[in-house]
Motif scaffolding. Structure first.
Motif, short mmCIF file in Angstrom:
data_model
loop_
_atom_site.label_atom_id
_atom_site.label_comp_id
_atom_site.label_asym_id
_atom_site.label_seq_id
_atom_site.Cartn_x
_atom_site.Cartn_y
_atom_site.Cartn_z
N PHE A 152 0.85 -1.18 0.00
CA PHE A 152 0.00 0.00 0.00
C PHE A 152 0.89 1.23 0.00
CE2 PHE A 152 -2.67 3.23 2.01
CZ PHE A 152 -3.90 3.03 1.41
N GLN A 153 0.58 2.20 -0.85
CA GLN A 153 1.38 3.40 -0.97
C GLN A 153 0.59 4.60 -0.45
OE1 GLN A 153 2.25 2.91 -5.26
NE2 GLN A 153 4.39 2.70 -4.66
N LEU A 154 1.15 5.28 0.53
CA LEU A 154 0.48 6.39 1.19
C LEU A 154 1.24 7.67 0.89
CD1 LEU A 154 -1.91 6.88 3.19
CD2 LEU A 154 -0.24 6.65 5.02
N TYR A 155 0.58 8.60 0.22
CA TYR A 155 1.19 9.87 -0.16
C TYR A 155 0.70 10.97 0.79
CZ TYR A 155 2.37 7.47 -4.54
OH TYR A 155 2.86 6.59 -5.48
N GLY A 156 0.75 12.20 0.34
CA GLY A 156 0.24 13.34 1.10
C GLY A 156 -0.94 13.96 0.40
N ASN A 157 -1.08 15.26 0.53
CA ASN A 157 -2.21 15.96 -0.06
C ASN A 157 -2.04 16.21 -1.55
OD1 ASN A 157 -3.60 16.10 2.40
ND2 ASN A 157 -2.45 17.92 3.00
N VAL A 158 -0.88 15.84 -2.11
CA VAL A 158 -0.65 15.92 -3.54
C VAL A 158 -0.27 14.53 -4.04
CG1 VAL A 158 0.02 18.34 -3.52
CG2 VAL A 158 1.75 16.60 -3.21
N ARG A 159 -0.49 14.29 -5.33
CA ARG A 159 -0.32 12.95 -5.89
C ARG A 159 1.14 12.51 -5.94
NH1 ARG A 159 -3.82 10.21 -9.40
NH2 ARG A 159 -5.01 12.15 -9.65
N GLY A 160 2.07 13.44 -6.19
CA GLY A 160 3.46 13.07 -6.41
C GLY A 160 4.25 12.89 -5.12
N GLY A 161 5.56 12.76 -5.28
CA GLY A 161 6.43 12.58 -4.14
C GLY A 161 6.71 11.12 -3.86
N THR A 162 7.49 10.90 -2.81
CA THR A 162 7.83 9.54 -2.41
C THR A 162 6.84 9.04 -1.38
OG1 THR A 162 10.18 9.99 -2.79
CG2 THR A 162 9.63 8.07 -1.42
N PRO A 163 6.13 7.94 -1.65
CA PRO A 163 5.12 7.48 -0.71
C PRO A 163 5.71 6.69 0.46
CG PRO A 163 5.21 5.98 -2.55
CD PRO A 163 6.19 7.09 -2.86
N THR A 164 4.97 6.64 1.54
CA THR A 164 5.23 5.66 2.59
C THR A 164 4.68 4.32 2.11
OG1 THR A 164 5.04 7.31 4.35
CG2 THR A 164 4.75 5.00 4.98
N GLU A 165 5.51 3.29 2.11
CA GLU A 165 5.08 1.99 1.60
C GLU A 165 4.80 1.05 2.77
OE1 GLU A 165 7.82 0.62 -1.40
OE2 GLU A 165 6.82 1.89 -2.89
N ILE A 166 3.62 0.44 2.74
CA ILE A 166 3.16 -0.42 3.83
C ILE A 166 2.91 -1.82 3.28
CG2 ILE A 166 1.44 -0.71 5.65
CD1 ILE A 166 0.73 2.29 5.20
N PRO A 167 3.78 -2.80 3.58
CA PRO A 167 3.52 -4.17 3.12
C PRO A 167 2.27 -4.74 3.81
CG PRO A 167 5.81 -3.87 3.80
CD PRO A 167 5.06 -2.68 4.28
N LEU A 168 1.43 -5.36 3.02
CA LEU A 168 0.19 -5.95 3.54
C LEU A 168 0.17 -7.43 3.20
CD1 LEU A 168 -2.35 -3.19 2.42
CD2 LEU A 168 -1.37 -3.52 4.71
N TYR A 169 -0.16 -8.24 4.20
CA TYR A 169 -0.20 -9.68 4.04
C TYR A 169 -1.61 -10.21 4.33
CZ TYR A 169 4.84 -9.09 4.13
OH TYR A 169 6.12 -8.67 3.86
N ASP A 170 -1.81 -11.47 4.02
CA ASP A 170 -3.10 -12.12 4.22
C ASP A 170 -3.61 -11.91 5.66
OD1 ASP A 170 -5.23 -14.01 3.45
OD2 ASP A 170 -4.25 -15.38 4.85
N GLY A 171 -4.79 -11.35 5.79
CA GLY A 171 -5.38 -11.12 7.10
C GLY A 171 -5.10 -9.75 7.70
N ASP A 172 -4.25 -8.95 7.06
CA ASP A 172 -3.96 -7.60 7.57
C ASP A 172 -5.13 -6.67 7.32
OD1 ASP A 172 -1.48 -8.43 8.36
OD2 ASP A 172 -0.36 -7.29 6.84
N VAL A 173 -5.32 -5.73 8.24
CA VAL A 173 -6.36 -4.71 8.09
C VAL A 173 -5.70 -3.34 8.26
CG1 VAL A 173 -8.56 -3.80 8.92
CG2 VAL A 173 -8.11 -6.27 9.03
N LEU A 174 -5.91 -2.47 7.29
CA LEU A 174 -5.40 -1.10 7.35
C LEU A 174 -6.59 -0.16 7.50
CD1 LEU A 174 -2.73 0.55 7.09
CD2 LEU A 174 -3.38 0.92 4.70
#
Length: 211
Positions: A152-174
């Motif tokens: 999962f890629q989490l950005y800010g209030n604009v589309r560009g930039g370097t996102p925070t990347e969150i690995p998600l596995y089976d059963g994870d809830v974000l």
């Protein structure tokens, strides 16, 4: 290696304000059993954006409303445009999971009225976007991962930039709410993986309060 890593993760991790990862919170076997008849009643489809492009991710819906795309834009509809019938009712086990996850993340009294059921295959991705079609954005979004991993890629209030990347596995809830409801987010192109139950496929359940 992935199994060792997932076993060492905290059960609840605050990624940033309003964004909480609940590792392994969902029982994927129970949820996949609940999803199967929903997909049989309202099959997966590749929607077309208002601009005329086919979406990479196949999807369907359950609940009182479903998210649909039309030439005029996106909206929530009480009926499936393919069948003209109401969307399948949301199973209690799914609604309960969403409410419990929202509560565990600090958002109480969440009662979803729609669940987007998304199907990802290796090589597919979800472009950065903001969910804007809900009437009251004070409610969080609860996203459940089933099957093969995703990032999962989490950005800010604009589309560009370097996102925070969150690995998600089976059963994870974000869960993301508050100010985080107004930031761009997406899913990185999925790697080639296989899961015992879903094969080369990721199912994502996205619970929302649309009205």
């Amino acid at each position: 290696m992935a199994d060792l890593f997932t076993a060492l993760r905290p059960e609840r991790e605050v990624i940033r304000e309003g964004v909480v990862l609940l590792a392994g919170f969902a029982d994927s076997e129970v949820l996949l059993d609940a999803v199967a008849p929903l997909v049989a009643a309202a099959p997966f489809r590749h929607m077309t954006t208002p601009g005329g492009r086919q979406m990479q991710v196949a999807m369907t819906n359950c609940g009182a409303l479903g998210w649909v795309s039309e030439p005029s834009g996106y909206r929530y509809s009480p009926t499936d445009p393919l069948s003209g019938k109401p969307w399948p009712a949301m199973p209690a086990v799914m609604a309960d999971l969403a409410a419990r996850a929202a509560g565990a993340a600090g958002f109480s009294a969440f009662e979803p009225d729609v669940c987007l059921i998304n199907r990802y295959l290796p090589g597919t991705r979800l472009s950065p976007h903001i969910d804007q079609d809900e009437a009251d954005k004070s409610w969080p979004i609860v996203s459940v991962s089933l099957g093969i991993p995703a990032v999962f890629q989490l950005y800010g209030n604009v589309r560009g930039g370097t996102p925070t990347e969150i690995p998600l596995y089976d059963g994870d809830v974000l869960v993301f709410g508050g100010l985080a409801r107004h930031v761009y987010h997406g899913v990185k192109k999925l790697a080639q993986e296989s899961h015992p139950r879903t094969g080369e496929m990721r199912i994502n359940l996205t619970f929302r309060r649309a009205r």
